[in-house]
Design an enzyme around this catalytic site. Sequence first.
Site, short mmCIF file in Angstrom:
data_model
loop_
_atom_site.label_atom_id
_atom_site.label_comp_id
_atom_site.label_asym_id
_atom_site.label_seq_id
_atom_site.Cartn_x
_atom_site.Cartn_y
_atom_site.Cartn_z
N ARG A 115 41.48 -18.38 -14.18
CA ARG A 115 41.83 -17.43 -13.12
C ARG A 115 40.59 -16.95 -12.37
O ARG A 115 40.61 -16.80 -11.14
CB ARG A 115 42.56 -16.22 -13.72
CG ARG A 115 43.94 -16.55 -14.26
CD ARG A 115 44.49 -15.39 -15.06
NE ARG A 115 44.75 -14.23 -14.24
CZ ARG A 115 44.83 -12.99 -14.70
NH1 ARG A 115 44.66 -12.76 -16.00
NH2 ARG A 115 45.08 -11.99 -13.90
N LYS B 47 42.22 -3.29 -10.40
CA LYS B 47 42.99 -3.05 -9.18
C LYS B 47 44.32 -2.36 -9.46
O LYS B 47 44.69 -1.41 -8.77
CB LYS B 47 43.24 -4.37 -8.44
CG LYS B 47 41.98 -5.10 -8.00
CD LYS B 47 42.29 -6.32 -7.14
CE LYS B 47 43.09 -7.37 -7.87
NZ LYS B 47 42.35 -7.96 -9.01
N ARG C 119 45.33 -12.64 -1.20
CA ARG C 119 44.48 -13.37 -2.13
C ARG C 119 43.86 -14.61 -1.51
O ARG C 119 43.07 -15.29 -2.16
CB ARG C 119 45.26 -13.75 -3.39
CG ARG C 119 45.56 -12.54 -4.27
CD ARG C 119 46.16 -12.94 -5.59
NE ARG C 119 46.25 -11.79 -6.49
CZ ARG C 119 46.78 -11.84 -7.71
NH1 ARG C 119 47.23 -12.98 -8.18
NH2 ARG C 119 46.83 -10.76 -8.46
N ARG D 72 43.25 -6.78 -22.77
CA ARG D 72 44.24 -6.00 -22.02
C ARG D 72 45.63 -6.09 -22.64
O ARG D 72 46.04 -7.13 -23.14
CB ARG D 72 44.30 -6.49 -20.57
CG ARG D 72 45.27 -5.71 -19.71
CD ARG D 72 45.10 -6.02 -18.25
NE ARG D 72 45.37 -7.41 -17.91
CZ ARG D 72 45.37 -7.87 -16.66
NH1 ARG D 72 45.07 -7.07 -15.66
NH2 ARG D 72 45.61 -9.15 -16.41
N ARG E 261 49.44 -10.23 -22.12
CA ARG E 261 49.96 -11.11 -21.09
C ARG E 261 49.60 -12.56 -21.40
O ARG E 261 48.51 -12.85 -21.88
CB ARG E 261 49.37 -10.73 -19.71
CG ARG E 261 50.10 -9.61 -19.05
CD ARG E 261 49.47 -9.12 -17.78
NE ARG E 261 49.02 -10.17 -16.86
CZ ARG E 261 48.68 -9.93 -15.59
NH1 ARG E 261 48.74 -8.69 -15.12
NH2 ARG E 261 48.27 -10.90 -14.82
#
Length: 215
Positions: free
Chosen positions: A162, A9, A84, A121, A151
């Site tokens: 998540r 996204k 969300r 990532r 992260r």
Amino acid sequence: MLGPPGAGKGTQATRLARHYNVPKVSTGDILRESAAAGTALGLEARARIDQGNLVSDEVAIAIVRERLSRQDVAFGFILDGFPRTVAQAEALDEMMWGRSPLTVLHIVVPVDVLVGRLHARRICGVCGTNADPTKPDVGVCANCGGALVTRADDDEQVVRNRLQIYENRTAPLVNYYQGRPTLFTIDGNLSPDAVAAAMKDALASAMGVAQGGAR
């Protein structure tokens, strides 16, 4: 944009914002900026995000409502990370009153692919920009030159948490938007260029719907 963590996204929102010359509105970016500035809201939000949790509906809605009141979004914007929950979606519908119809791009990606993407990532530790996964990792941000880091919420166990939160709380948004002529499903398990092309095609169709007067 709708889609689980790791669906792309943020990357695609940035590309679309540049293509259409409109702002990208990212609740995650706003909260990370607040955390970097040391605000109480930012630090509280960062603690929740680092654990793989979502910020409250009230906080997210207030952030987006304030951002969408600014003049630079008068001719359009790309939303990344909001809504969300169904409560956030209902609030967004109220914010959109009097504007063109909301276009919803639902990105779908297999779970095993998502876990692999998130665990690998890298983001800039200074400005929060995601590293381009299609380019060699040179260790520095292409946007500001800051060091690339992993992260805290991309730890494998946090990632799985998540994804479960997404399934429980965010996936029902697809049902909320089902039936709207401006809802489009995008295959996110393609190359970034192919995903971007599919999104542009979807937005072109959505603009046709808007010109036809759909609400």
